[in-house]
Design an enzyme around this catalytic site. Structure first.
Site, PDB file in Angstrom:
ATOM      1  N   HIS A 157       0.708  -1.220  -0.020  1.00 47.96           N
ATOM      2  CA  HIS A 157       0.013   0.031  -0.215  1.00 47.96           C
ATOM      3  C   HIS A 157       0.799   1.189  -0.147  1.00 47.96           C
ATOM      4  O   HIS A 157       0.300   2.499  -0.247  1.00 47.96           O
ATOM      5  CB  HIS A 157      -0.971  -0.023   1.399  1.00 47.96           C
ATOM      6  CG  HIS A 157      -2.124  -1.054   0.978  1.00 47.96           C
ATOM      7  ND1 HIS A 157      -3.359  -0.576   0.959  1.00 47.96           N
ATOM      8  CD2 HIS A 157      -2.047  -2.437   1.197  1.00 47.96           C
ATOM      9  CE1 HIS A 157      -3.935  -1.599   0.713  1.00 47.96           C
ATOM     10  NE2 HIS A 157      -3.363  -2.857   0.925  1.00 47.96           N
ATOM     11  N   ASP A 364       3.618   9.565  -0.741  1.00 46.35           N
ATOM     12  CA  ASP A 364       2.411   8.477  -0.289  1.00 46.35           C
ATOM     13  C   ASP A 364       2.139   7.616  -1.444  1.00 46.35           C
ATOM     14  O   ASP A 364       2.144   7.794  -2.551  1.00 46.35           O
ATOM     15  CB  ASP A 364       1.179   9.491  -0.254  1.00 46.35           C
ATOM     16  CG  ASP A 364       0.174   9.070   1.029  1.00 46.35           C
ATOM     17  OD1 ASP A 364       0.258   7.921   1.308  1.00 46.35           O
ATOM     18  OD2 ASP A 364      -0.546   9.940   1.504  1.00 46.35           O
TER      19      ASP A 364
HETATM   20  O1  F6P Z   1      -1.481   2.660   4.607  1.00 50.40           O
HETATM   21  C1  F6P Z   1      -0.435   2.257   5.260  1.00 50.40           C
HETATM   22  C2  F6P Z   1      -0.790   1.871   6.639  1.00 50.40           C
HETATM   23  O2  F6P Z   1       0.206   1.531   7.483  1.00 50.40           O
HETATM   24  C3  F6P Z   1      -1.819   0.741   6.921  1.00 50.40           C
HETATM   25  O3  F6P Z   1      -1.012  -0.448   6.799  1.00 50.40           O
HETATM   26  C4  F6P Z   1      -2.408   0.737   8.103  1.00 50.40           C
HETATM   27  O4  F6P Z   1      -3.679   0.235   8.360  1.00 50.40           O
HETATM   28  C5  F6P Z   1      -2.570   2.591   8.004  1.00 50.40           C
HETATM   29  O5  F6P Z   1      -1.402   2.889   7.549  1.00 50.40           O
HETATM   30  C6  F6P Z   1      -2.475   3.028   9.721  1.00 50.40           C
HETATM   31  O6  F6P Z   1      -1.113   2.829  10.217  1.00 50.40           O
HETATM   32  P1  F6P Z   1      -1.085   1.981  11.693  1.00 50.40           P
HETATM   33  O7  F6P Z   1      -1.770   0.503  11.257  1.00 50.40           O
HETATM   34  O8  F6P Z   1       0.301   2.017  11.962  1.00 50.40           O
HETATM   35  O9  F6P Z   1      -1.875   2.819  12.522  1.00 50.40           O
END
Ligand code: F6P
Length: 469
Positions: A157, A364
């Site tokens: 992602h 991003d």
């Molecule tokens: O989009 C990248 C990401 O790391 C996802 O894998 C995740 O759901 C989101 O950002 C939020 O980050 P975190 O899970 O570290 O709170």
């Protein structure tokens, strides 16, 4: 045909995630599982106490959610350590922020192995496995070591930088080639896929035919699959949500001023500090707008226990306070800075009420806020999207005002241009983006990816190179 098993670090279990907005991954996977129900497996979000690692199973709307807790040590080494202090900064082009330790790497491998052990218990021979994001790169290897021959796909992602940067990752030669245990490695943009393909060629000596690489007697395919949103549904939600009492209250409180909106997890990759500087520059240079705009920056706190995130929290709060002190009046606060997370419905209503969205990450993978803002607009009187050229979404939102987030003057100029843009130009830009996003919605993403994963390799190419940014 077996079922679809989705695996990701975070899992959005419905009863636990009714309120605030989830991250982009959760939004996308959630929507994809609506199209093709199956099982969603991952971390419960809880840290086990007293040494008991619990697993939880919830079945809702034909989706089975299986979550497991992490031990304190696992959470520290795998999540806070290797995933978010090494992989995250390096993949976002911030090698300077990476903090590597061998202990964190072994914790990362251990948790992946543990995920594989749990999955092994529920996996049928014909199930299709779709693994998401940088937390779980070695998962396919751990499953293959258990003799699993299922088709297994991976989707990243976040951005994928050039091989020169990937090789700055300590032990990259151990970790990154293990991605070849997947059948399909998906990226957000052609540029990301191209960067990883170059890594495989340069560092692993692999050569591709139509972006299919042969490793031992297996083929791994590399492709670009830009994540979309539920474009039509989000538009409907926005139409209804402008009538929510809270959204109406916000609109009333603007007292006729134009609303400029930014919505980001509080993360250094989002460029919030640079954006605030750009807004300051805008107020300095375009004095006629003073008192006529309100910039609402919604920035829920994120990964707060990691030092770089604590730093950004302090810097951002201080910058917003300084700008408000310098330009504010007794009856006007230029920046409303809030660390709260809002529901999808509230955000949709606020997007629709905004004249401009400032989506200016330094890097991003995709950025779904940009897409949701476009989907939320009234086509007869749409707001304007200002978008970083370094967000994956810029590939599809070419009719946005594309900016370099490192150049505050250009962002300030774009803000002036957006606020005074004529109605016909706004309509034209919006219609073109809305059309693209309606075509490339979340169903399209899930369908394209899963079709490619199920397809036997080497039949045709599904990778389309896009211009390098
Ligand atoms: O989009 C990248 C990401 O790391 C996802 O894998 C995740 O759901 C989101 O950002 C939020 O980050 P975190 O899970 O570290 O709170």
């Amino acid at each position: 045909m077996g079922q679809l098993i989705v695996v990701s670090n975070r899992v959005s279990v419905p009863e636990r995630s009714a309120g605030p907005r989830a991250g982009g991954l959760e939004v996308a996977v959630n929507a994809a599982l609506k199209e093709r129900p199956g099982t969603w497996f991952g971390w419960s979000g809880k840290i086990a106490t007293l040494g008991t690692i619990a697993t939880q199973t919830v079945i809702q709307n034909h989706i089975t959610f299986i979550t497991i807790d992490l031990s304190r040590e696992d959470h520290q080494e795998y999540y806070r350590g290797f995933a978010n202090r090494v992989l995250w900064p390096i993949f976002h082009y911030r090698i300077d922020l990476a903090e590597f330790s061998r202990r964190d790497l072994s914790g990362y491998l251990r948790v992946n192995d543990n995920f594989a052990r749990h999955l092994d218990k529920v996996l049928g021979p014909d199930d299709l496995v779709w693994v998401h994001d940088y937390h779980l790169m070695p998962l396919a290897k751990a499953l293959r070591e258990r003799g699993r021959k299922n088709r297994i796909g991976f989707f990243l992602h976040i951005p994928c930088p050039q091989p020169e940067m990937l090789t700055a990752l300590p032990h990259h030669e151990r970790l990154l080639p293990s991605l070849c245990d997947y059948d399909l490695i998906g990226f957000q943009t052609g540029n990301d896929a191209f960067n990883f393909s170059r890594y495989l060629t340069r560092e692993c000596g692999l050569h591709s035919r139509d972006f299919n690489f042969v490793v031992a007697d297996c083929t791994v395919s590399v492709g670009a699959f830009p994540v979309g949103i539920e474009t039509a549904a989000f538009g409907d939600l926005a139409r209804k949500s402008v009538r929510l009492p809270f959204v109406k209250r916000v609109i009333r409180s603007l007292d006729g001023r134009a609303l400029v909106i930014g919505v980001d997890r509080l993360d250094y990759s989002k460029g919030i500090a640079e954006r605030l500087s750009a807004f300051e520059r805008f107020l300095q240079k375009q004095v006629e707008w003073r008192g006529k705009v309100t910039y609402l920056q919604i920035a829920p706190k994120s990964r707060t226990e990691i030092p770089e995130y604590a730093d950004i929290e302090q810097e951002t709060g201080a910058a917003a306070g300084r700008i408000n002190g310098a330009f504010g009046e007794a009856d006007w606060t230029p920046i409303r800075y809030v660390n709260r997370a809002y529901s999808h419905a509230t955000l949709a209503g606020l997007y629709r009420a905004a004249r401009v969205a400032l989506v200016t990450p330094l890097r991003d993978g995709m950025n779904l806020v940009a897409k949701e803002f476009v989907a939320s607009q009234n086509p007869d009187d749409p707001g304007v999207l200002i978008l970083s050229r370094f967000a994956g979404a810029a590939q599809e939102c070419k009719a946005a005002l594309l900016v370099n987030p490192y150049d505050p003057d250009s962002v300030a100029a774009a803000l002036g241009q957006a606020l005074s843009m004529s109605l016909p130009e706004r309509r034209e830009r919006h219609a073109s983006m809305f059309q693209t996003l309606s075509r490339n919605d979340i169903r399209h993403w899930a369908h394209d990816y899963l079709t490619a994963l199920e397809r036997e390799p080497n039949t045709s190419s599904f990778f389309e190179a896009q211009p390098v940014q």
